[in-house]
Enzyme design. Structure first.
Site, PDB file in Angstrom:
ATOM      1  CD1 TRP A   1      -5.536   6.141  -2.733  1.00  0.00           C
ATOM      2  CD2 TRP A   1      -6.993   6.827  -4.291  1.00  0.00           C
ATOM      3  NE1 TRP A   1      -5.973   7.398  -2.381  1.00  0.00           N
ATOM      4  CE2 TRP A   1      -6.859   7.842  -3.310  1.00  0.00           C
ATOM      5  CE3 TRP A   1      -7.867   7.041  -5.363  1.00  0.00           C
ATOM      6  CZ2 TRP A   1      -7.560   9.051  -3.374  1.00  0.00           C
ATOM      7  CZ3 TRP A   1      -8.565   8.237  -5.430  1.00  0.00           C
ATOM      8  CH2 TRP A   1      -8.414   9.232  -4.448  1.00  0.00           C
TER       9      TRP A   1
ATOM     10  CG  ASP B   1      -1.560   5.324  -7.606  1.00  0.00           C
ATOM     11  OD1 ASP B   1      -0.803   6.314  -7.563  1.00  0.00           O
ATOM     12  OD2 ASP B   1      -2.777   5.373  -7.302  1.00  0.00           O
TER      13      ASP B   1
ATOM     14  CE  LYS C   1      -2.472  12.695  -3.038  1.00  0.00           C
ATOM     15  NZ  LYS C   1      -3.236  11.730  -3.786  1.00  0.00           N
TER      16      LYS C   1
HETATM   17  C1  LIG Z   1      -4.334  11.085  -4.235  1.00  0.00           C
HETATM   18  C2  LIG Z   1      -4.220   9.753  -4.825  1.00  0.00           C
HETATM   19  C3  LIG Z   1      -4.931   9.394  -5.988  1.00  0.00           C
HETATM   20  C4  LIG Z   1      -5.937  10.312  -6.648  1.00  0.00           C
HETATM   21  O1  LIG Z   1      -5.327  11.370  -7.263  1.00  0.00           O
HETATM   22  P1  LIG Z   1      -6.155  12.406  -8.154  1.00  0.00           P
HETATM   23  O2  LIG Z   1      -5.061  13.206  -8.784  1.00  0.00           O
HETATM   24  O3  LIG Z   1      -7.019  13.192  -7.220  1.00  0.00           O
HETATM   25  O4  LIG Z   1      -6.961  11.644  -9.132  1.00  0.00           O
HETATM   26  C5  LIG Z   1      -4.721   8.143  -6.521  1.00  0.00           C
HETATM   27  N1  LIG Z   1      -3.867   7.286  -5.962  1.00  0.00           N
HETATM   28  C6  LIG Z   1      -3.183   7.591  -4.833  1.00  0.00           C
HETATM   29  C7  LIG Z   1      -2.250   6.586  -4.229  1.00  0.00           C
HETATM   30  C8  LIG Z   1      -3.345   8.833  -4.238  1.00  0.00           C
HETATM   31  O5  LIG Z   1      -2.660   9.130  -3.117  1.00  0.00           O
END
Ligand SMILES: *Cc1c(COP(=O)(O)O)cnc(C)c1O
Length: 361
Positions: free
Chosen positions: A101, A171, A195
């Site tokens: 990521w 993030d 999540k």
């Molecule tokens: C799932 C995830 C993403 C991607 O998320 P999307 O909504 O599918 O773009 C980015 N960063 C982290 C840490 C994630 O767990």
């Protein structure tokens, strides 16, 4: 009906309390005569839903008044582009690479400016969080970027890097709302909702006000944070149903759990149960550095790909689903977000011990 324990990394489990409330309100929300999905986003009922959702998030996370909460779409992945589009002024940012990521964020940053790689754990398969000191960061950088909880590998920052006066951008997709955090430590926080916040389709950005309004004037309106900030996330139709469910998740957190301190205690208990099982096991191994272990995503392996496969298959038959590791790393991964009840982790650890006794040579 039997609901499974779903260990998916995302979209993932939602609290049963939330699903039941949404289900009771499906045909008619309040006395509106319609479902939230059918409602005008300009209606009084929906305005109350989005405002209540924001107020709850502000209360639960203790978000200061000089931060805006924005409800966006495009997933966490769109933020990999929107962040450099909106925050690059001098044209450079520092990044710590802790996995897929952060690499994806680096790829998008490089299209718009200079990406300075400060540290990386790639050489060790991203099994730890690199330590950094303040002097490693460029004081002239527009921001420092991290992925705080690495969903795929199961690592987490337990101490944020000291970036001095340079804003920290993080993030938090897979750890937001799992424990209390100090929002003032960040310039910008973002998370895809699927999540720990609700269903897919909603992305939440929490941004310090002074970082808004710096985008180049050629920036499309829909990609400029200012558009969302100036219009209370209602410049166009927001993801109404996802916001409604996110509001219910926050209500559950406040009223059923009792806030983030209590949530953290529960999450610690769940994670400790699973890590203790792994540490005592002669069959399973946790590949992540102990001090960097995630509470939300717990990875483990047997060291034998065939045996891993057998485990995932037999676990599924026992109602423990989605334990397969990310396709890029293999092995197993148990994502135990807020909505995973302790019973799910107890059932998983009991299953692991049974599998070990049957398969340890
Ligand atoms: C799932 C995830 C993403 C991607 O998320 P999307 O909504 O599918 O773009 C980015 N960063 C982290 C840490 C994630 O767990």
């Amino acid at each position: 009906m039997t609901r499974v324990f779903n260990f998916s990394a995302g979209p993932s489990m939602l609290p049963e309390w939330v699903l039941k409330k949404a289900s009771a309100e499906m045909l008619e929300y309040g006395s509106s005569g319609q479902s939230v999905m059918e409602m005008s986003h300009r209606s009084c009922d929906f305005m109350t839903i989005i405002q209540t959702c924001e107020q709850r998030l502000r209360r639960v996370m203790n978000i200061p008044d000089n931060y805006k909460v924005l409800f966006l779409q495009g997933g966490a992945s769109l933020q990999f582009s929107m962040i450099p589009m909106n925050l690059l002024v001098k044209g450079k940012a520092d990044v710590i690479n802790t996995g897929l990521w952060s690499k994806k964020a680096m790829k998008e940053l490089k299209k718009l400016g200079t990406c300075n790689l400060i540290a990386s754990s790639e050489e060790a398969g991203f099994s730890y969080i690199p330590k950094t000191t303040k002097d490693q960061f460029d004081p002239e950088a527009d921001y420092v970027y991290i992925c705080e909880n690495n969903t795929i590998y199961g690592t987490k920052y337990h101490q944020l890097p000291d970036t001095g006066a340079v804003p920290l951008v993080a993030d938090l997709s897979s750890c937001i709302l799992s424990e209390p955090i100090d929002v003032t430590q960040y310039g910008l926080i973002f998370a895809g909702a699927q999540k720990n916040m609700g269903p897919a389709g909603l992305t939440v950005v929490i941004i310090r006000e002074d970082l808004i309004g710096k985008a180049d004037e050629k920036t499309p309106s829909m990609l400029d944070y200012k558009t969302y900030a100036d219009n209370d996330s209602m410049f166009n139709t927001p993801p109404t149903y996802a916001i409604y469910i996110c509001g219910l998740v926050l209500q559950w957190l406040e009223e059923e759990i009792g806030g983030l301190d209590q949530m953290k205690t529960i999450n610690e208990k769940k994670a400790a149960l699973l890590y203790e099982t792994l540490d005592q096991s002669k069959l399973f191994k946790a590949p992540v550095a102990k001090e960097d272990r995630s509470m939300m995503n717990i990875t483990f392996v047997t060291g034998d790909a065939e045996l891993d496969k057998k485990f995932v298959k037999e676990a599924e038959a026992a109602g423990l689903v989605n334990l397969k590791g990310h396709r890029s790393v293999g092995g197993m991964r148990a994502s135990i977000y807020n909505a995973m009840p302790i019973e799910g982790v107890e059932k998983l650890t009991a299953f692991m011990r049974q599998f070990e006794s049957e398969n340890l040579k």
